[in-house]
Design a protein around this motif. Structure first.
Motif, short mmCIF file in Angstrom:
data_model
loop_
_atom_site.label_atom_id
_atom_site.label_comp_id
_atom_site.label_asym_id
_atom_site.label_seq_id
_atom_site.Cartn_x
_atom_site.Cartn_y
_atom_site.Cartn_z
N THR A 39 0.86 -1.24 0.04
CA THR A 39 0.06 -0.03 0.05
C THR A 39 0.84 1.47 0.01
OG1 THR A 39 -0.20 -0.02 2.39
CG2 THR A 39 -1.96 -1.08 1.02
N GLY A 40 2.26 1.04 0.24
CA GLY A 40 3.01 2.42 0.07
C GLY A 40 3.30 2.96 1.35
N LEU A 41 2.61 2.35 2.34
CA LEU A 41 2.86 3.02 3.80
C LEU A 41 4.20 2.83 4.37
CD1 LEU A 41 -0.69 2.11 5.24
CD2 LEU A 41 0.32 4.35 4.89
N THR A 42 4.88 1.81 3.91
CA THR A 42 6.32 1.59 4.31
C THR A 42 7.16 2.85 3.88
OG1 THR A 42 5.97 -0.75 4.64
CG2 THR A 42 8.28 -0.04 4.26
N ASP A 43 7.07 3.01 2.77
CA ASP A 43 7.66 4.17 2.18
C ASP A 43 7.45 5.39 2.70
OD1 ASP A 43 9.15 2.77 0.24
OD2 ASP A 43 7.50 2.65 -1.23
N ALA A 44 6.09 5.76 2.96
CA ALA A 44 5.54 6.95 3.67
C ALA A 44 6.12 7.02 5.05
CB ALA A 44 4.36 6.98 3.61
N LEU A 45 6.22 6.01 5.58
CA LEU A 45 6.81 6.08 7.14
C LEU A 45 8.24 6.07 7.19
CD1 LEU A 45 4.13 3.59 8.79
CD2 LEU A 45 4.18 6.08 9.03
#
Length: 148
Positions: A39-45
């Motif tokens: 979902t891309g949350l790893t990159d965002a975090l």
């Protein structure tokens, strides 16, 4: 349900004796990591800290879940969960990445990564299982779930 392990039994018998609910629970906990990645949350975090913290948290959850439970196979249970997690992560990335990003990503996009993924996650489960055995020993519970 007997909590006594039977190391003398064949692996096929020991696998059938696994607590499938515990394996499913451990697998579901671990799926947080690829879900955040897809979902891309790893990159965002923030990388690389987020995946490392997620792995440490998942490992701790596995160790405590198995170490504080009475599963019959405290070493084999997290190994099975590691393999189940690898399979679920392959399927999940194959289904979700095209839907969310428009292109296939993950292990199916790099088939040479699939076997190492299963091996690494099986070893990860084994390490967690050894640690869970340590938790049981610290609690005064032997590998069979009884008092030592």
């Amino acid at each position: 349900m007997s909590t006594e392990p039977a190391p003398g039994l064949p692996l096929s018998v020991r696998l059938r004796r696994l607590d499938r609910r515990m394996v499913a629970l451990l697998t579901a906990v671990a799926l947080v990591r690829p879900l955040l990645s897809v979902t891309g949350l790893t990159d965002a975090l923030g990388r690389p800290l987020t995946p490392l913290l997620l792995t440490a948290g998942i490992s701790l959850a596995w160790i405590l879940a198995v170490g504080l439970s009475r599963v019959r196979e405290p070493l084999l249970t997290p190994v099975a969960a590691g393999v189940a997690y690898a399979l679920a992560a392959v399927v999940l990335s194959g289904v979700l990445s095209p839907v969310l990003t428009g292109e296939l990503r993950g292990p199916l996009a790099r088939p040479q990564a699939i076997l190492p993924m299963f091996l690494v996650n099986g070893v990860w489960g084994a390490v967690c299982g050894v640690c869970a055995l340590g938790v049981r020993r610290m609690r005064g519970v032997d590998g069979r779930g009884g008092r030592s």
